[in-house]
Enzyme design. Structure first.
Site, PDB file in Angstrom:
ATOM      1  CG  ASP A 154       4.454  -1.743  -1.401  1.00  0.00           C
ATOM      2  OD1 ASP A 154       3.445  -1.411  -0.750  1.00  0.00           O
ATOM      3  OD2 ASP A 154       5.416  -0.979  -1.601  1.00  0.00           O
ATOM      4  CG  HIS A 155      -1.418  -1.451  -2.969  1.00  0.00           C
ATOM      5  ND1 HIS A 155      -2.146  -1.462  -1.803  1.00  0.00           N
ATOM      6  CD2 HIS A 155      -1.998  -2.389  -3.774  1.00  0.00           C
ATOM      7  CE1 HIS A 155      -3.124  -2.347  -1.894  1.00  0.00           C
ATOM      8  NE2 HIS A 155      -3.048  -2.923  -3.077  1.00  0.00           N
ATOM      9  CG  PHE A 179       4.234   4.408   2.025  1.00  0.00           C
ATOM     10  CD1 PHE A 179       5.552   4.376   1.583  1.00  0.00           C
ATOM     11  CD2 PHE A 179       3.503   5.565   1.825  1.00  0.00           C
ATOM     12  CE1 PHE A 179       6.122   5.481   0.965  1.00  0.00           C
ATOM     13  CE2 PHE A 179       4.063   6.675   1.206  1.00  0.00           C
ATOM     14  CZ  PHE A 179       5.380   6.640   0.767  1.00  0.00           C
ATOM     15  CG  HIS A 180      -0.600  -0.018   1.254  1.00  0.00           C
ATOM     16  ND1 HIS A 180      -1.569   0.335   0.315  1.00  0.00           N
ATOM     17  CD2 HIS A 180      -0.644   0.947   2.201  1.00  0.00           C
ATOM     18  CE1 HIS A 180      -2.161   1.468   0.692  1.00  0.00           C
ATOM     19  NE2 HIS A 180      -1.611   1.855   1.823  1.00  0.00           N
ATOM     20  N   PRO A 181       3.405  -2.783   2.376  1.00  0.00           N
ATOM     21  CG  PRO A 181       5.339  -2.690   3.703  1.00  0.00           C
ATOM     22  CD  PRO A 181       4.251  -1.824   3.132  1.00  0.00           C
TER      23      PRO A 181
END
Length: 540
Positions: A293-294, A473-475
Site C-alpha cells: 500500500d502507498h 488507499f491503494h492496497p
C-alpha cells in the site's frame, strides 16, 4: 439454484469491466454479484461528494487495520467501496496508469504478457481521453478521462512554476510519453460528474438479456466440486442463495475481500483455515500475503493569497458553490481535491521517479485522519502539498479473523517495516521543503502550519512520519500473480493455481504496486482479464 456461464463476485473497478465485456456478444450468460447497492446517489456522482461517502456505511466497507508498530501502534482507516462501481465510486478520481517500467517489472517477475507493450492496448481500449487519442491515450473507450483546467485554482500554477524553478519540468500528461514532472491531474469524470466503472461499463450494458445483476448480494463462500469451482453461495435479503457457473467463477472483490472470500471458501494458508474451523480445499500459502500500500504525508501551509478555503468555509460560500454546481456542473465541486501533483526523483542516480506529489489549494487542520473534507476547510487561506513514495518495500498481510463471512478480516499493513521505506518518506518530506522554498511558493506562504519549522533532522522527520503518515488507499497484491504456486496465487492468465474454473481479476493480482494511483491499472486488469477469459472459452 440458477446456472450461468460466468459468475462474477464484485461489481468494482474490474468486476464491472468483466460484466460488460463477457456479456457483450450475447453468447454467454453472466451473473454479477455486488454486496452493496446502487450508485444512484448525488454524493457519488458529484466529484467532491467522496468527502461524504468516505465515512458512509451504506456504500463503504469502512475497514480498520490492526494496530501497526510502524505507525506507533496506530490503527489505519481503510475505506473500500461497497456499492456498484466499488472503490471507483468513492475514490478521489485521479487517473494515473503508472510507469512503463512498472509493467516491465511485472513481466520480469515471471508474468509473460504483462509488459508495457502488452498492457498499453488495454489502457487505451478502456479510455476516452478528452484530449483525443494518440500513441498512448485512448479516444473512444467507455471510461471518460477529463482535463480539469477550466476550474483549477490559480495557485496550481504557482505549484507548477515552483517545480520548474527547482528543475522539475512541467508535464501536461502523466499518462503520455513520460510520467516525470509536475502538472495537474486528469479525473475520471465527464460533464462535471464522476465516471465510475458502474457508469462507464454497467449502464450501457444493463439492458442485456444475458446479463443479470444482483445487488446487496453478499458472497459468503465459493462452491467446490473437488478442486473445481462450480458456483457461489450468497446472502440476499436474509436468504441464502446459490448461483452455479458452468464455465468459471471470477472473484473481483478487491484486495481486501478477494483473499477473504478465498480463505472463507477453503483456499488459503492451511493452518489459518483450520484455526478458524474452515475445511481446507487447497492449502495456498500466498492468499492474503504480499500486501502492499502507498503511505502518504502532508505539509499544510497558511497562504498569503486566497485559496478554496475562502470560497468554501462560510455557509454562503458553500451555498453559492453548491448552486453553481447544480446549475452548471462546474466550479470546485466538479473536481477532485487533488488538483495538482507530479512524479519526481528525490536523489541522484535514480533512473525514474520514486515519489508522487499532490497539491491541493485547500487546508483543514482539524480533519479526521486520512480525510480531506473539501466542504469544511480552515477559516483562513491555506493549502497542502503531499508526498508518497511510489514503490514501498514493506509487505503486510490480510487474514480472516473468523469463519463468519460477515466479520471483517484482520488487516496487517506492516507499514515502514524496512529502513528503505522510512528513508523514502524522509526524502519526500525534504523534497516538499525544497519545493516550498522555491520563489513561486515561498512568496505566497505565510507560515508552515504542519509539521512546523522545528522539524528539521532526519530523526524529527522519522518521528513525524510515524505519528502522522496515513494510507493513500491503494492496497494490492493479496492474490499475487506470479510463476510460483508456493508463494503466488494466480498464474499469468489469472487462474488460481491448482484449481479449475476459478480466476481472480482485480488489484489483488498486481505483482507489485504501480507508481501512482491504482484505479486505472485495476480497470486495465479487468479489460485484459476479460480478453483472456473469452479466449479460453473459445478453446474449450
Amino acid at each position: 439454484m440458477d446456472r450461468y456461464d460466468f459468475v462474477i463476485v464484485g461489481a468494482g473497478s474490474a468486476g464491472c469491466v468483466l460484466a460488460n465485456r463477457l456479456s457483450a456478444d450475447g453468447k454467454y450468460r453472466v451473473l454479477l454479484l455486488e454486496a452493496g447497492g446502487s450508485d444512484a446517489s448525488l454524493w457519488i456522482w458529484m466529484p467532491i461528494g467522496y468527502g461524504k461517502t468516505f465515512y458512509r456505511k451504506s456504500v463503504n466497507w469502512m475497514y480498520q487495520s490492526q494496530p501497526d508498530a510502524g505507525l506507533n501502534g496506530r490503527v489505519s482507516y481503510w475505506p473500500r467501496g461497497k456499492v456498484m462501481g466499488g472503490s471507483s465510486s468513492i475514490n478521489a478520481m485521479v487517473y494515473v496508469r503508472g510507469q512503463a517500467e512498472d509493467f516491465e517489472d511485472w513481466r520480469a517477475m515471471g508474468n509473460p504478457g504483462w509488459g508495457w507493450d502488452d498492457v498499453l492496448p488495454y489502457f487505451r481500449k478502456s479510455e476516452s481521453n478528452d484530449r483525443g487519442a494518440d500513441d498512448w491515450r485512448g479516444g473512444d473507450g467507455p471510461l471518460a478521462v477529463s482535463t480539469m483546467d477550466r476550474y483549477l485554482h490559480p495557485l496550481c500554477q504557482n505549484f507548477i512554476k515552483a517545480g520548474e524553478q527547482i528543475q522539475v519540468p512541467h508535464n501536461p500528461d502523466f499518462n503520455g510519453a513520460r510520467q516525470e514532472g509536475v502538472g495537474t491531474y486528469q479525473n475520471t469524470a465527464r460533464d462535471g460528474m464522476r465516471m465510475s466503472t458502474a457508469r462507464a461499463y454497467i449502464r450501457p450494458a444493463r439492458g442485456r438479456a444475458n446479463l443479470r445483476i444482483e445487488k446487496r448480494a453478499m458472497a459468503t463462500r465459493l462452491i467446490f466440486d473437488g478442486t473445481r469451482a462450480g458456483g457461489v453461495e450468497y446472502v440476499q435479503n436474509g436468504k441464502t442463495c446459490r448461483a452455479m457457473a458452468s464455465r468459471e467463477v471470477i472473484v473481483s472483490a478487491g484486495a481486501v475481500n478477494s483473499p477473504q472470500l478465498l480463505q472463507l471458501s477453503g483456499v488459503g494458508p492451511g493452518a489459518l483455515l483450520r484455526e478458524h474451523g474452515v475445511d481446507v480445499v487447497q492449502d495456498t500459502p500466498g492468499v492474503g500475503q504480499h500486501l502492499q500500500d502507498h503511505l502518504g504525508m502532508d505539509f499544510l501551509y497558511r497562504s498569503k493569497l486566497p485559496t478554496l478555503n475562502n470560497q468554501l468555509h462560510s455557509w454562503y460560500g458553500k451555498l453559492w458553490q453548491g448552486m453553481r454546481y447544480v446549475l452548471t456542473r462546474g466550479g470546485p465541486l466538479s473536481l477532485g481535491v487533488n488538483q495538482g501533483g507530479g512524479f519526481v526523483r528525490t536523489r541522484a542516480g535514480l533512473t525514474r521517479p520514486n515519489m508522487q506529489l499532490f497539491f491541493s489549494p485547500v487546508s483543514y487542520t482539524k480533519a479526521p485522519p486520512g480525510k480531506r473534507p473539501l466542504m469544511n476547510p480552515d477559516p483562513f487561506a491555506g493549502f497542502l502539498i503531499g508526498s508518497q513514495p511510489t514503490r514501498p518495500t514493506s509487505r503486510g498481510h490480510i487474514e480472516i479473523a473468523s469463519a463468519d463471512p460477515f466479520a471483517p478480516p484482520a488487516i496487517h499493513p506492516n507499514y515502514l517495516s524496512t529502513d528503505f521505506d522510512m528513508q523514502e518518506q524522509i526524502e519526500g518530506l525534504r523534497f516538499i521543503r525544497k519545493l516550498a522554498a522555491a520563489p513561486a511558493l515561498a512568496d505566497i506562504i505565510e507560515a508552515e502550519i504542519v509539521p512546523g519549522r522545528d522539524v528539521q533532522s532526519d530523526a524529527d522527520f522519522a518521528a513525524d512520519v510515524r505519528a502522522r503518515a496515513g494510507t493513500v488507499f491503494h492496497p494490492v497484491s493479496t492474490c499475487r500473480m506470479g510463476p510460483d504456486p508456493q508463494v503466488d496465487v494466480v498464474d499469468s492468465r489469472l487462474r488460481v493455481y491448482g484449481l479449475q474454473g476459478l480466476r481472480v481479476v482485480d488489484a489483488s493480482i498486481f505483482p507489485t504496486l504501480t507508481s501512482g494511483n491504482t484505479n486505472a491499472p485495476a480497470i486495465m486488469v479487468g479489460e485484459k482479464g476479460a480478453d483472456m477469459i473469452l479466449e479460453d472459452a473459445k478453446g474449450q
